[in-house]
Design an enzyme around this catalytic site. Structure first.
Site, PDB file in Angstrom:
ATOM      1  CG  PHE A  59      -1.982   1.092   1.123  1.00 15.67           C
ATOM      2  CD1 PHE A  59      -2.906   1.109   0.090  1.00 15.67           C
ATOM      3  CD2 PHE A  59      -2.031   2.095   2.072  1.00 15.67           C
ATOM      4  CE1 PHE A  59      -3.855   2.118  -0.008  1.00 15.67           C
ATOM      5  CE2 PHE A  59      -2.969   3.104   1.996  1.00 15.67           C
ATOM      6  CZ  PHE A  59      -3.893   3.113   0.953  1.00 15.67           C
ATOM      7  CE1 TYR A  60       6.563   4.953   0.975  1.00 14.04           C
ATOM      8  CE2 TYR A  60       7.617   3.070  -0.077  1.00 14.04           C
ATOM      9  CZ  TYR A  60       7.626   4.405   0.284  1.00 14.04           C
ATOM     10  OH  TYR A  60       8.699   5.191  -0.053  1.00 14.04           O
ATOM     11  CB  ALA A  61       4.461   0.544  -3.715  1.00 15.75           C
ATOM     12  CB  THR A 114       0.180   5.982  -0.937  1.00 14.00           C
ATOM     13  OG1 THR A 114       1.479   5.667  -0.422  1.00 14.00           O
ATOM     14  CG2 THR A 114      -0.887   5.221  -0.163  1.00 14.00           C
TER      15      THR A 114
END
Length: 337
Positions: free
Chosen positions: A152-154, A156
């Site tokens: 999810f970091y990637a 965003t």
């Protein structure tokens, strides 16, 4: 004095960027909430150094707080905005995804709205090599399709690229997005593997090695990364005209003053070699515990930096045999080990 606005100025890359711009004669306005994602004392120590410069000032607030960036842009009219404030960490995004929605998505939206209201700055926005996700073609090129993010970091970060492109197109805002590749070095983040390895080895604790060590990373030394960002700050993307010829590997948008640039060493190192460099720099051997791959992680990264070289004439070059001892020297001095 010409002004630069650095978001995330108390962070690892933000601290080094703010210091470089100050050393180059800029007045720097920093924005940072000094969150407790990792040790705030380390962030305060970085700020102590920046506060030693007459041209530095800090606003302590969240990047996503409505109106904060708008007010700073209106007051200071910066030439450059180096947007580094974000919730970092692949693994933490599994446990706390809302933090990433707030800091990464909302924070970047606030920046873009501020730039729309007060245009003129070159927006230099940090993305990540993690956006390449499940891509298997290597080295990763900026024009490669990148739609299979693994965390999810990637996700965003890829979203912020799309957001920034739309604002660049609609409001003619010059935007350069940086895809950073595994940055390390003095004043680094304690949640990063190399920082954990050094700490654990010095304390006589075992280190955890994921995917049984079958990992490779394009480890990029912080000084190289900052030099690349500095040089790119004066390479403002221009909306191409109908007769302009753009190289096939150039990520310059056909409809906006927007470009994505990889910043990496372009030479991956095996994780085992990286750990060996740490052991050599410490003069100690690590007790190793091998584990399975963690969710959201990828086995390898490798940057194609042809575009960076074409635009700036610069190539990141510090080998781990030089960069790791410099980090270890800093770590021992900072923590009194």
């Amino acid at each position: 004095m010409t002004t630069a606005l650095v978001t995330g100025a108390a962070g690892f890359v933000g601290f080094h960027a703010a210091k470089r711009w100050l050393d180059e004669g800029f007045r720097v306005v920093g924005l940072d909430s000094v969150s407790d994602y990792y040790d705030p004392a380390l962030k305060e120590a970085r700020l102590d150094i920046l506060n030693g410069y007459e041209g530095f000032s800090l606003v302590r607030d969240r990047v996503e707080a409505p109106g904060v960036l708008n007010d700073l842009m209106a007051e200071h009219a910066p030439r450059h905005v180096i947007h580094l404030a974000a919730q970092a960490g692949v693994r933490h995004s599994i446990d706390a995804p809302r933090d990433y929605m707030s800091a990464n998505i909302q924070g970047t939206f606030e920046l873009l709205e501020a730039a729309r209201a007060h245009p003129g700055a070159h927006l230099l926005i940090a993305s990540t090599s993690s956006v390449y996700g499940a891509n298997t073609k290597m080295p990763y090129g900026e024009t490669d399709k990148a739609d299979t993010q693994m965390s999810f970091y990637a996700a965003t970060k890829k979203a912020t690229e799309a957001m920034a492109h739309s604002y660049a197109h609609l409001y003619d805002l010059p935007v350069t997005m940086f895809r950073f590749f595994t940055v390390y070095g003095p004043w680094g983040r304690p949640d990063m593997a190399y920082f954990k390895f050094v700490k654990a080895i010095l304390e006589g604790q075992p280190i955890e090695i994921y995917n049984h060590g079958n990992m490779a990373r394009d480890f990029t030394f912080i000084d190289d990364l900052i030099e690349a960002v500095w040089r790119l700050s004066e390479v403002r993307p221009m909306r191409p005209g109908s007769d302009d010829r753009v190289a096939a590997h150039d990520s310059l948008s056909a409809v906006a003053p927007f470009r994505v640039v990889n910043i990496g060493k372009a030479a991956p190192d095996r994780l085992g070699d990286f750990i060996a460099a740490i052991e050599e720099a410490l003069g100690m051997n690590a007790e190793k515990v091998y584990k399975e791959m963690q969710p959201g992680d990828v086995p390898a990264t490798h940057s194609d930096t042809t575009l960076l070289r074409d635009l700036t004439g610069y190539a990141c070059k510090t080998p781990i045999s030089e960069g790791i001892p410099r980090f270890v020297t800093w770590y021992r001095a900072h923590y009194g080990v």
